[in-house]
Design a protein around this motif. Structure first.
Motif, PDB file in Angstrom:
ATOM      1  N   PRO B 159       0.862  -1.182   0.000  1.00 41.15           N
ATOM      2  CA  PRO B 159       0.000   0.000   0.000  1.00 41.15           C
ATOM      3  C   PRO B 159       0.902   1.237   0.000  1.00 41.15           C
ATOM      4  N   SER B 393      -1.436 -10.411  -2.236  1.00 41.99           N
ATOM      5  CA  SER B 393      -2.616 -10.536  -3.096  1.00 41.99           C
ATOM      6  C   SER B 393      -3.779  -9.778  -2.470  1.00 41.99           C
ATOM      7  N   LYS B 394      -4.743  -9.443  -3.312  1.00 45.53           N
ATOM      8  CA  LYS B 394      -5.845  -8.613  -2.830  1.00 45.53           C
ATOM      9  C   LYS B 394      -7.165  -9.356  -2.970  1.00 45.53           C
ATOM     10  N   ASP B 395      -8.082  -8.969  -2.158  1.00 44.93           N
ATOM     11  CA  ASP B 395      -9.383  -9.643  -2.209  1.00 44.93           C
ATOM     12  C   ASP B 395     -10.309  -8.910  -3.180  1.00 44.93           C
ATOM     13  N   GLY B 398     -10.295  -5.291  -3.287  1.00 42.74           N
ATOM     14  CA  GLY B 398      -9.029  -4.624  -3.549  1.00 42.74           C
ATOM     15  C   GLY B 398      -8.215  -4.385  -2.289  1.00 42.74           C
ATOM     16  N   ASP B 399      -8.610  -5.081  -1.229  1.00 47.69           N
ATOM     17  CA  ASP B 399      -7.841  -4.930   0.006  1.00 47.69           C
ATOM     18  C   ASP B 399      -6.865  -6.093   0.137  1.00 47.69           C
ATOM     19  N   PHE B 400      -5.791  -5.831   0.844  1.00 45.11           N
ATOM     20  CA  PHE B 400      -4.826  -6.901   1.063  1.00 45.11           C
ATOM     21  C   PHE B 400      -5.438  -7.972   1.939  1.00 45.11           C
ATOM     22  N   ARG B 401      -5.058  -9.180   1.620  1.00 43.35           N
ATOM     23  CA  ARG B 401      -5.602 -10.286   2.419  1.00 43.35           C
ATOM     24  C   ARG B 401      -4.774 -10.441   3.693  1.00 43.35           C
ATOM     25  N   ASP B 454      -5.000 -13.942   8.048  1.00 41.53           N
ATOM     26  CA  ASP B 454      -5.524 -13.731   6.716  1.00 41.53           C
ATOM     27  C   ASP B 454      -6.854 -14.479   6.627  1.00 41.53           C
ATOM     28  N   SER B 490      -6.594  -4.383   6.627  1.00 41.83           N
ATOM     29  CA  SER B 490      -5.436  -3.929   5.851  1.00 41.83           C
ATOM     30  C   SER B 490      -5.621  -2.497   5.350  1.00 41.83           C
ATOM     31  N   SER B 491      -6.879  -2.037   5.358  1.00 44.27           N
ATOM     32  CA  SER B 491      -7.082  -0.634   4.997  1.00 44.27           C
ATOM     33  C   SER B 491      -6.830   0.272   6.199  1.00 44.27           C
TER      34      SER B 491
END
Lengths: 1033, 767
Positions: B159, B393-395, B398-401, B454, B490-491
């Motif tokens: 990010p 990777s992102k879910d 669009g957030d990180f897992r 995760d 993760s946000s």
């Protein structure tokens, strides 16, 4: 010339005359009486190595006890009677004139000896000081009259108390009358002599300066009176031994001293000029044993013909007494001041390099002495007898050579080690650490980047300067570029290492914060070849000042800095030198943290010595480690307050480094001095990772060593590095009788690593005479070397003994040496006469200068750091430096002959020699002053300063303006000539007469009473004389 | 809800929960007789694309000892605006914001489909994520190059406002200052000296500014990043700088002499990384990512000396108590792991080397903090590169897992208590009314900290029924459990996910059939396996196996149908039928068997076993075997040696390895090149099919499995042969010559023998 491949070159083959005489001397080595020396005398076997066996202890009658004491302690303890005027020692040398018998003279065929004869003849006039009037009064004039007798007999005179009366202004006339009309009026000195009895009357006597020509301003005298009054008290206190009678007796001399014309007492200037006149500019060949070389102040060309040049070794005496009893009787220290890497002028031959390949140097099997001119080849050249231990060795096959008809090897003149006093050997792997050839040394620059250094611009200055100065790293003559690698560290309370590897675009900084246990964070890229990494280094040097520009860090560390440098060298497996630029007391939490302990209350107590000792033993063990890894530390100090030089300076001192100190460093005033020192220090000739070993012929041995050295045992002198300015003073003691015919031989071997990373041995050989006549001994003394020895031994003793005791010992020993001469060598004369041996004519004045040095003066006004600094400086000084340091050179500039390139004749360091119409230049090796009399000739002022008048001169300058005018040019040339020969850059101070800074200048007028105490030359001479008289009675 | 299977599946999808028992025995005594404890696998952050988080804060029960969150199971009095806590029965007033509620106007948390709900907490400062790279430089040149590239690549994946830091280590440890321009600057530490957090902060100069910080803290926590800005910088500011810095990273320059290992100060490097974050960013989401290419060889945490002639410890050495650095090193890393966990940071270990790297000693760093552990042969392999890439990777949003600093709180209704948890967590030591005295796994608390998790991170949570035997079936007939997971998304938002579930009580004596039918044998197998592996960490291997065996026999005795002393009569119902088989493979699995595995490998396998979800765990226990042949579409086949046939291609997925195995004939055909002939295109397709399937698995799996493509007689075929049930061995030669598979040369018991013994023991009355 090339040092490789030695072939018979002109200087050798031409130099027969002296050498031809020497073989008979060597013949004596075969004397059966010397063949079997006692087993206990065997020299240790290791190469420059093992500790002396127990058998090396002195075998003479002197008890071993004194050895345990400091140098001065040894003298004092060994001769207790000296302190109290007891019965004079029984003189075993019966006729005091015996030394001058023709038979002895014959062994001194050189012109010098005839000179000495003539000097001897004039002994009675030059040495008998009881003549007034002009200094060189003709002999036979005799004592001028009754007044002098009481003076030297120390009898109190009834009128004296009246002098002390405040109102006794009428009294001065008698002194003036006594001075006689011929004597120039010397008001200031007279006044000070008047002041001697005590502080009270001083003012009274000062107020009305009634003497003609005296133009002292009124504002001036109170100032002087105020400072002189108490100082005299101090002066008295410091010589209790010198004035044993107390005030009552003290009161006696002053009045009479007024009658003593300063011109009539031995003048150092006169002695220097005489020597210069007789021996200056000549070729001095070292071809005979025990010849006394010219003074250090005399310029001459020295030709090595079998003995080391006096530039390398100077002895206190060139004729050793045969027995220890004799030595004890005379109390003349037997010592050599060795400067193994001394700079040789370009008109003298540099050292030859001997390379025996894998065989290595040829050495005596028993004492391990190196092949030298003192080895006697026998049995057709198959064997040789060692001149030091008398062992008969086989000549190694590769070294065999036939002998000629006089028993000399045919290749005598082809091999430096057979015909020269000084030469070098290429060392084999056996002489290297871990039997590996050494790596070339490295220089590490360590810059204190704490707030104050950044703020005053010092860091920027250093970084700028390094850029140019690194271009001139020392290199072997035959090499294109220097093999020395460089590294950089900055620090405040943490350390920053820099990676300046050539392939980096930007330097990298690595911070080590673990100062408690400092380590080297990188290996590759820390030490680099300057040429290869030049751009990265310049980049770094540009960035350092900016990088720390907004740093507020005030605390610094110190021991970890040295530790880091040492570890870096250790990691790189090379010797090297650290250049540390430091400015404050290291108070940050780390090993070697220091407190401000500058306690003036300790001064004049038995604890004063603590001020000279390091605060913690961290530095001591650090120094030991440094020496073990060939890490030399040079420290540039920029203190603005107390920084504890005694602690900070310890490592530089013990590792053969140099300490430079710039008090209250100011960019515009001091940068030139500092930059000169820095340049000079970097470019200096230097040897690393050195071990020095002094071997002597049987009968005496080296017992004590002084200098920038470290000793793990009693024989190996270890030095992390030794440069061309460092000297080691070695004291010798008897441990048996010496034979007159075989003399005393000294071989100094220094194993070291060159700047190119070669391992070499530098050998200096010196042969001295031995005599059973005291007069021979006195005749061969060298006062400059004596003072060097006394200074070093006293300054070493400062760490262990109260200063009072040290001063007493110095005075006593001076008196004793002179008394012994008087008793045993001088022709009978009135007891009141002070008779000085020709070679020691100036000993009293020099000794007084030593006693007045701030180290030995217990005065709270003098900064503790300054005393520690000077103490340390003197410890590594050579004879020439110590001579100038203790007796500064004072040149009258107004008499300058602008057409001549010669320096003007110096004048004596006394205020009475100054004149207000004159301009004088004074230099002592550390400081330089240009003193301007109030009535200095305007054309000179204009010429030198390019200003219209005295009042316009700006005294802030530290260099003279470059004016295109002969006065200016000549003066600047003189300054540069004086500067050239000195290891330290001297800061020039412009002093105007009667302005405040003059007080500083006055301290250097060493024949006068000291500003902070210390008697005048005249007073001291009286004091010594009294001592002598007591000794003789 | 037709069958329990569907029920279970539905529950898992909705709540991320799988219980061993879906109908609960109503008394303590009965529960213990069930052998398999009442437990569940909880995937706290299970991805729920259909679950939008609500933007307000949860309503808590006002009883201070309870503080349960309002949920669909609560009874609500809409007129009085009151709700009754279903855990403590406290009646609570709705907060003012809820005045408008009614039966038709319910907040989400009261709707039954929101048994799992996620709240977004708006309070508090959001601090950026922190990624601290701890990089070993004692690598081979190409390894280091590959690692550098991976790291540089990762910068683009982070990010943009994330803070990033770099520590490199070899003989020394270097903390790189990222803020400076011009000269690159690093702080260097000796690799042999352990430092306390205080010392580290002092030496890095982090303490001084922190002092006034603490005083000024209440007002402006925003200034905190300033403190360590020299070492941790927003990616977007310094990515160029850092890319260059990484590019210039050199191998550790200190010479390594022949016969020595490079000196590697992993212990100190980790300690410094932990200390750096500890002082500057406590309780913010941070990943310490350790990349190491060999064992720590000096300083605290050293695992082996630098003499190559002394090999790194093996299981053999450990059993003989010959691993002289192990205990000390383990202690060092445990201390670090606990400190890290306390600060809410997590440690990832990426260990790539052919030999062991000390994962055994370091495992707690990842295990206790919820970090990843990746083991590979080299950084220059796709295994590492892709695995590492997958971290970022992102879910679907669009957030990180990844999520940080989570605390999981478990609340139970009165009849239940929580006995412990097994997973990537540490106890927070919160005693409460619902904490059982008996511990299973990490117990003695109702709250656990999971520093890094995760969407697949799964914990096993074990309960104890405390209802007394003679007490009636509890009121309402249902027991409830609430899982409250607070975490940093993760946000950087703080979020709370609440899952409330309820199950029926049943009297075990009268309603055993119900209970039996509601048994989830898959979940039970995984939960028992977790208990077994948990025990294996501290106990001797054989003891654990014996314990597992005994549990299995007791379970069979309890739920099997048989006549006493008649093994042939033994039957198990459908809901139990697979359980013995799972246990058989579990016994053989690397989680319990250390033979043929290095201590590092065991640690690695166990690490992943303790955190993967049920499906993956089951694959780990019993690998999946697919068969590809001309006889039909690909089909799963028995994990049995009889499945290895000449005309088959087998694809085995053990989670850690994907093995493609060509049968003897297939291999010969391929060798003959038939696949290149146009007329044999179908053969080409057959060869390609398993490759494509394998690729699919490889794409999704984290960590990326080891991909093995082998054939009959190939040396790598051992991976397959060691996993299949050895139904045919050199001992039962009757199958020789028949087309029934490949004999496995082993003395291991086969499933058949195992079952025979099990039946015998189950029906015997001696037990």
């Amino acid at each position: 010339m090339s040092q490789q491949g030695y072939v018979a070159t002109p200087p050798y083959s031409q130099s027969q005359p002296g050498i031809g005489l020497s073989p008979p001397h060597y013949g004596h080595y075969g004397d059966p009486s010397h063949a079997g020396s006692p087993p206990g005398m065997m020299k240790p076997a290791g190469p420059l190595g093992a500790a002396a066996p127990g058998g090396m202890l002195p075998q003479g009658p002197s008890p071993p006890g004194p050895q345990q004491f400091g140098q001065n302690g040894a003298h004092a303890q060994g001769h207790p009677p000296q302190r109290f005027p007891g019965p004079p020692p029984v003189n075993s040398v019966a006729p005091s004139y015996a030394p001058y018998s023709p038979s002895t003279q014959s062994s001194y065929p050189s012109p010098a000896s005839t000179a000495s004869v003539t000097q001897m003849a004039s002994q009675l006039n030059a040495m008998h000081i009881n003549s007034y009037g002009s200094g060189m009064a003709p002999p036979g004039q005799g004592p001028p009259g009754p007044p002098s007798a009481p003076l030297f007999q120390g009898l109190p005179r009834p009128p004296q108390p009246s002098i002390m009366q405040p109102g006794s202004q009428v009294l001065p006339p008698p002194p003036t009358a006594l001075n006689g009309p011929g004597a120039s009026p010397l008001p200031p000195s007279t006044h000070r002599q008047d002041g001697l009895p005590g502080p009270a009357p001083l003012n009274a006597q000062y107020q009305p300066p009634p003497l003609p020509g005296q133009t002292l301003g009124t504002g001036y005298s109170p100032q002087q009176a105020g400072s002189y009054g108490p100082q005299m008290a101090g002066g008295q206190l410091s010589y209790p031994g010198g004035f044993p009678g107390g005030p009552a007796q003290l009161a006696g001399p002053p009045q009479l001293q007024k009658k003593l014309d300063p011109d009539s007492i031995p003048s150092p200037i006169q002695v220097i000029e005489n020597d210069r006149a007789t021996r200056g500019g000549q070729v001095y060949a070292t071809n005979s044993r025990g010849q006394v070389p010219p003074l250090v102040t005399t310029d001459c060309v020295i030709q090595d013909q079998g003995n080391a040049s006096p530039r390398y070794i100077r002895c206190t005496t060139y004729c050793f007494p045969c027995t220890s009893d004799m030595a004890k009787q005379a109390q003349i220290p037997l010592a050599a001041v060795i400067k193994p890497f001394a700079t040789i002028p370009s008109n003298e031959t540099p050292l030859y390099l001997v390379n025996h390949g894998e065989n290595g140097p040829v050495r005596c099997n028993r004492c391990k002495a190196y092949m030298c001119p003192f080895m006697q080849f026998i049995e057709g050249g198959r064997r040789y007898q060692c001149g030091f231990c008398n062992c008969v060795n086989d000549v190694p096959p590769f070294y065999f050579q036939h002998l000629d008809h006089i028993g000399r090897r045919l290749d005598h003149y082809e091999k430096p080690e057979l015909s020269l006093g000084s030469y070098e050997y290429v060392a084999t792997l056996d002489y290297c650490r871990k039997n590996k050839p050494p790596n070339p040394p490295a220089f590490i620059f360590m810059i204190d980047v704490s707030y104050s250094n950044i703020k005053n611009g010092l860091v920027k200055l250093i970084c700028e300067e390094l850029k140019t100065v690194l271009e001139n790293l020392p290199k072997e003559e035959q090499e294109e570029t220097s093999a020395i690698r460089v590294g950089f560290i900055t620090y405040n309370k943490v350390l920053h290492f820099f990676n300046v590897k050539s392939n980096l675009a930007q330097p990298q900084m690595m911070v080590v914060t673990d100062v408690g246990e400092v380590f080297v964070p990188l290996l590759d890229g820390f030490l680099v070849n300057y040429q290869e990494s030049q751009s990265v280094i310049h980049n770094l040097l540009d960035q350092i000042p900016e990088m720390f520009a907004d740093s507020n860090e005030n605390e610094t560390v110190f021991a970890p800095v040295i530790q880091a440098g040492m570890e870096a060298l250790k990691a790189a497996d090379c010797p090297g030198k650290l250049f540390i630029f430091h400015s404050s007391l290291p108070t940050a939490e780390a090993p070697g943290k220091l407190k401000n302990r500058d306690d003036k209350k300790l001064i004049n107590t038995d604890k004063e010595k603590i001020l000279f000792q390091p605060q913690t033993n961290v530095y001591d063990s650090l120094a030991k480690d440094c020496v073990a890894h060939g890490c030399c530390v040079t420290l540039f100090l920029f203190p603005s307050q107390y920084v504890d030089v005694a602690s900070l300076g310890l490592v530089p001192q013990l590792t053969g480094g140099t300490l430079y100190k710039y008090n209250n460093f100011q960019m515009h005033m001091d940068s030139q001095q500092f930059l000169n020192d820095l340049r000079n220090d970097i470019e200096k000739k230097i040897g690393f990772d050195a071990i020095m070993r002094i071997r002597t012929s049987t009968g005496f041995r080296a017992t004590d060593f002084f200098g920038g050295i470290f000793m793990n045992n009693t024989t190996d002198v270890e030095m992390a590095a030794i440069d061309c300015d460092k000297a080691v003073t070695v004291e010798f003691k008897h441990d048996d009788k010496l034979a007159e015919d075989s003399g005393a031989l000294i071989q100094c071997a220094v194993l070291y690593t060159t700047i190119g990373g070669q391992r070499r041995l530098r050998i200096h050989n010196l042969s001295l005479n031995c005599s059973s006549q005291l007069a021979d001994l006195y005749k061969s003394c060298e006062t400059d070397a004596l003072i060097n020895f006394f200074a070093k031994s006293a300054f070493k003793a400062v760490l262990h003994q109260p200063l009072k005791v040290i001063r007493e010992i110095l005075v006593n020993q001076t008196a004793h040496m002179l008394a012994c001469y008087r008793k045993n060598c001088a022709s009978p004369s009135a007891a009141s006469q002070l008779i000085l041996p020709d070679s020691m004519k100036v000993l009293p004045v020099y000794m007084n200068c030593l006693l007045k040095n701030c180290v030995l003066l217990s005065r709270p006004e003098i900064s503790t750091d300054e005393r520690a600094y000077q103490r340390q400086l003197v410890m590594t000084m050579g004879v020439a430096d110590s001579q100038l340091f203790f007796y500064p050179q004072l040149l009258p500039i107004h008499t300058l002959d602008v057409k001549s390139t010669a320096l003007p004749t110096a004048i004596r360091c006394s205020e009475s020699r100054l004149s207000e119409e004159g301009i004088f230049l004074l230099a002592n090796g550390l400081n330089m002053f240009l003193w301007l009399g109030v009535s200095s000739p305007p054309e000179l002022i204009q010429g030198i300063f390019n200003v219209p008048s005295f009042a316009h001169i700006n005294t802030d300058m530290t260099t003279l303006p470059e004016v295109g005018n002969p006065y200016s040019q000549t003066l600047r040339m003189i300054i540069s000539i004086i500067q050239q020969k000195r290891p330290y850059s001297m800061k020039l101070t412009i002093v105007k007469q009667r302005e405040q800074p003059e007080m500083v200048f006055r301290q250097f007028l060493v024949e006068d009473k000291g500003l902070y105490g210390g008697s005048s030359y005249v007073d001291f001479l009286c004091c010594v004389h009294k001592e002598i008289c007591q000794l003789l009675n | 809800m037709a069958t329990y299977l569907e029920f279970i599946q539905q529950n898992e999808e909705r709540d991320g929960v799988r219980f061993s028992w879906n109908v609960w025995p109503s008394s303590r005594l009965e529960a213990t007789r069930m052998v398999v404890p009442l437990a569940c696998l909880l995937t706290p952050l299970k991805e729920r694309p259909d679950l939008p988080p609500v933007q307000y804060e949860p309503v808590l029960c006002s009883r201070t000892t309870c503080k349960a969150i309002l949920n669909p199971l609560c009874q609500v009095d809409y007129r009085a605006k009151l709700w009754a806590c279903n855990f403590c029965f406290q009646r609570n007033q709705f907060p003012p914001a809820y005045t408008g509620i009614s039966e038709v106007n319910q907040p989400a948390e009261l709707m039954p489909q929101f048994s799992t709900i996620e709240y977004v907490i708006q309070r508090g400062a959001q601090s950026p994520l922190i990624f601290l790279y701890v990089v070993d430089t004692c690598l081979e040149e190409d390894d280091l190059q590959a690692l550098k590239e991976s790291l540089q690549m990762s910068l683009s994946l982070l990010p943009p406002d994330a803070l990033v830091g770099l520590i490199t280590f070899g003989r020394m440890v270097q903390v790189h200052e990222l803020s400076c321009e011009g000269i690159s600057k690093s702080y260097v530490f000796r690799g042999t000296k352990d430092l306390t957090a205080k010392q580290i902060q002092d030496m890095l100069g982090l303490t001084k500014p922190a002092m006034p910080m603490q005083q000024a803290r209440p007002g402006q926590p925003h200034e905190q990043p300033f403190v360590s800005s020299r070492f941790l910088q927003p990616v977007h500011k310094i990515d160029m700088n850092l890319t260059d810095l990484l590019g210039e990273l050199q191998r550790d320059p200190w010479p390594v002499t022949q016969g020595k290992r490079p000196l590697r100060s992993t212990g100190v490097a980790l300690s410094i990384a932990v200390g750096l974050l500890e002082g500057t960013f406590p309780n913010t989401g941070a990943r310490i990512m350790l990349f190491t290419g060999g064992p720590p060889t000096q300083g605290p945490g050293m695992v082996v000396g630098d003499e190559l002639k002394v090999p790194i410890r093996s299981w053999h050495d450990i059993e003989k108590d010959n691993a002289r650095f192990m205990k000390k090193a383990t202690k060092h890393y445990e201390m670090l792991a606990n400190r890290t966990a306390t600060n809410g940071h997590c440690i990832d270990i990426y260990a790539c080397a052919l030999d062991q790297t000390g994962l055994l000693e370091m495992k707690c760093c990842a295990n206790l903090t919820g970090g990843h552990m990746v083991m590979g042969d080299s950084f220059n392999t796709s295994l590492f590169k892709q695995t590492f890439q997958r971290i970022f990777s992102k879910d679907f949003n669009g957030d990180f897992r990844m999520a940080f600093g989570a605390t999981l709180e478990v609340k139970t209704s009165r009849e239940l208590k929580v006995a412990g948890a097994i997973g990537p967590c540490v106890s927070l030591n919160v005693k409460g009314p619902c904490v059982s005295e008996n511990e299973l796994g990490v117990g003695g608390t109702s709250q656990w900290k999971i520093c890094g998790l995760d969407p697949t991170s799964t914990l096993g949570i074990y309960f104890e029924v405390v209802n007394q035997h003679n007490a009636p079936v509890p009121q309402g007939g249902r027991g409830a459990i609430q899982f409250v997971t607070q975490y940093q998304h993760s946000s950087t938002q703080r979020r709370i996910r609440v899952t409330t579930i309820a199950r029926n009580w049943a009297d075990a004596q009268s309603q055993l059939r119900h209970i039996e039918a509601a048994f989830d044998q898959e979940a039970a197998a995984v939960l028992m396996a977790r208990l077994g592996v948990f025990r294996a960490e501290s106990e001797e291997g054989p003891d654990v196996l014996r314990w597992l065996d005994r549990q299995l026999i007791r379970l069979c005795q309890k739920f099997g149908q048989y006549n006493k002393e008649d093994p042939t009569s033994f039957r198990l119902s459908d809901s139990f039928s697979l359980y013995p088989q799972f246990m058989f493979h579990l016994r053989r699995s690397p989680f319990l068997q250390v033979f043929n595995n290095s201590p590092d490998e065991s640690s690695y396998y166990r690490h992943h076993f303790a955190r993967q979800d049920l499906t993956q765990s089951l694959i780990m226990i019993q690998p999946i075997l697919y068969s590809y042949s001309f006889h039909g579409p690909p089909e799963p086949v028995l994990l049995d040696s009889s499945s290895i046939l000449a005309e088959r291609i087998l694809l085995m997925d053990t989670f850690f390895q994907i093995v493609i195995y060509l049968g003897e004939t297939i291999a010969q055909w391929r060798k003959a090149g038939y696949q290149d002939m146009p007329e044999y295109e179908n053969f080409k397709h057959l060869l390609q099919a398993p490759l494509d399937d394998a690729q699919e698995i490889l794409q999704a799996r984290f960590p990326m499995p080891r991909y093995i493509n082998t054939e009959h007689g190939g040396s790598q075929a051992r991976f397959l042969l060691s996993k299949v049930n050895p139904s045919q061995t050199h001992n039962n030669l009757y199958a020789w010559g028949q087309e029934t598979g490949a004999p496995i040369l082993t003395d291991d018991v086969s499933l058949q023998v195992f079952m025979d013994h099990l039946k015998k023991l189950a029906v015997s009355s001696a037990c």
